[in-house]
Motif scaffolding. Structure first.
Motif, mmCIF file in Angstrom:
data_model
loop_
_atom_site.group_PDB
_atom_site.id
_atom_site.type_symbol
_atom_site.label_atom_id
_atom_site.label_comp_id
_atom_site.label_asym_id
_atom_site.label_seq_id
_atom_site.Cartn_x
_atom_site.Cartn_y
_atom_site.Cartn_z
ATOM 1 N N ASN A 109 -6.059 -4.789 14.124
ATOM 2 C CA ASN A 109 -5.902 -3.548 13.354
ATOM 3 C C ASN A 109 -4.912 -2.598 13.997
ATOM 4 O OD1 ASN A 109 -7.295 -2.592 15.549
ATOM 5 N ND2 ASN A 109 -8.858 -1.519 14.354
ATOM 6 N N GLY A 162 -0.953 6.751 8.131
ATOM 7 C CA GLY A 162 -2.183 7.376 7.651
ATOM 8 C C GLY A 162 -2.798 6.730 6.428
ATOM 9 N N ARG A 163 -2.134 5.711 5.863
ATOM 10 C CA ARG A 163 -2.646 5.031 4.673
ATOM 11 C C ARG A 163 -3.323 3.722 5.070
ATOM 12 N NH1 ARG A 163 -0.842 6.699 -0.224
ATOM 13 N NH2 ARG A 163 -1.294 4.632 -1.086
ATOM 14 N N PRO A 164 -4.570 3.484 4.643
ATOM 15 C CA PRO A 164 -5.242 2.213 4.943
ATOM 16 C C PRO A 164 -4.479 1.037 4.321
ATOM 17 C CG PRO A 164 -6.806 3.846 4.143
ATOM 18 C CD PRO A 164 -5.440 4.411 3.888
ATOM 19 N N LYS A 178 -4.232 1.473 9.767
ATOM 20 C CA LYS A 178 -3.481 2.352 8.866
ATOM 21 C C LYS A 178 -2.003 2.364 9.244
ATOM 22 C CE LYS A 178 -7.359 5.533 8.038
ATOM 23 N NZ LYS A 178 -7.813 6.960 8.112
ATOM 24 N N ASN A 182 -0.651 -3.886 -0.597
ATOM 25 C CA ASN A 182 -0.317 -2.727 0.228
ATOM 26 C C ASN A 182 0.928 -2.039 -0.310
ATOM 27 O OD1 ASN A 182 -2.392 -3.312 2.118
ATOM 28 N ND2 ASN A 182 -1.073 -4.826 3.123
#
Length: 343
Positions: free
Chosen positions: A262, A252-254, A249, A284
């Motif tokens: 990751n 906080g956004r995937p 993330k 994205n």
């Protein structure tokens, strides 16, 4: 065509007292390639060029020329051509006499000298200027004379120490075009020092990036730009956006990440990020606030601030900017997953 040479450097180090200028530099300069040594001031690139030339002796390591050891050879024994930052022309000699000088040192016949000088004058585009003194030439013309003189005796390697630094932008561009042509026509090995990233990307077959005396990356221009080896290379070669990733993330956004990692720092070049006033349906994206616009003609440079406070730079075609876009606007910065890379 000149018989180009291959240079090998193995674990080259250079110290001046307690200062380490070069540390463990190992690389091979291929026969006939155009290698650029790039880095900020004090990075070691010019010191390495001086070691190659023989004007500086390495403290440690070994140098070879076509497989033969040349570590302890003096400059004159190496037979390399050299073009200095300040041209170093003889002010009392004409263009033709400057070019002829190394040929006279080699004791070539007068007929050979006349033929070779005429060839070099034409190669560097100075026809009609052979009778002039350096003081009667422009900076770009003086640089051409320095190039012609260095190439006249057909050296296996040509070393160039920031030769365009004194030229204005337009003239630099013209000389870069000439340099590519001359390299192609002569076929010799060029080793070129610059601190100008655009110049390095435009001229080189490969770029060696130096920082604090160490070789950070050695690769073709596109690779060092689009797949830098580390954060220093990424930030040194032009603008770049770097976003911290944790658990797949960003803020906080995937996000979809390249490869299998990751976490780390995701780097994206400004030209690979897009701007929209609504959240994109694919790829994205991060919400952001526009802080500034800089008009650059066909392109506009946009500066943004993400919701998490990370500054971003975007390069956007001017003719497709959203209508009414102004600082303070809420926007989205988006990018295709394949265009990012984890550092």
């Amino acid at each position: 065509m000149i018989q180009a040479a291959e240079i090998g450097a193995t674990a080259i180090g250079k110290t001046f007292g307690q200062f380490t200028a070069l540390a463990d530099i190992t690389l091979t300069i291929a026969r006939g390639e155009f290698l650029t040594l790039l880095g900020p001031s004090g990075s070691g690139k010019t010191t390495f060029l001086m070691v190659l030339s023989g004007f500086e002796a390495p403290t440690t390591g070994r140098l070879t020329l076509d497989g033969r050891d040349m570590t302890d050879q003096p400059p004159e024994a190496r037979g390399f051509g050299m073009v200095f930052q300040g041209y170093a022309l003889f002010p009392h000699l004409t263009v033709e006499e400057n070019i002829a000088f190394p040929l006279k040192v080699q004791r070539r016949s007068p007929a050979q000298i006349r033929t070779r000088v005429a060839e070099m004058v034409e190669m560097v585009g100075l026809g009609g200027h052979g009778h002039k003194l350096p003081s009667g030439l422009s900076g770009g013309q003086q640089q051409r004379v320095a190039l012609a003189r260095a190439l006249a005796y057909e050296p296996p390697v040509l070393l160039l120490d920031e030769p365009f630094s004194a030229l204005d932008k337009n003239l630099r561009g013209q000389m870069q075009d000439e340099m590519r042509r001359i390299h192609r026509e002569t076929g010799t090995t060029f080793v070129f020092v610059t601190h100008d990233q655009e110049e390095a990307l435009a001229l080189s077959s490969r770029i060696a990036i130096f920082e604090r005396g160490r070789l950070q990356q050695l690769a073709p221009p596109r690779e060092v730009y689009e797949r830098p080896a580390n954060r220093f290379v990424a930030e040194f070669l032009g603008d770049i956006n770097i976003l911290p990733v944790a658990g797949g993330k960003i803020e906080g956004r995937p996000v979809i990440l390249p490869g299998t990692g990751n976490a780390g720092d995701l780097a994206i070049r400004p030209e690979y990020m897009g701007l929209s006033v609504t959240e994109p349906a694919e790829g994205n994206a991060l919400p952001a606030r526009l802080t500034d616009l800089t008009y650059l003609g066909a392109e506009t440079r946009l500066t943004l601030l993400t919701a998490g406070g990370v500054p971003l730079i975007l390069h956007h075609p001017t003719n497709s900017l959203p209508d009414g876009l102004a600082p303070g606007a809420s926007v989205w910065a988006g990018w295709a997953p394949a265009r990012g890379f984890l550092l």
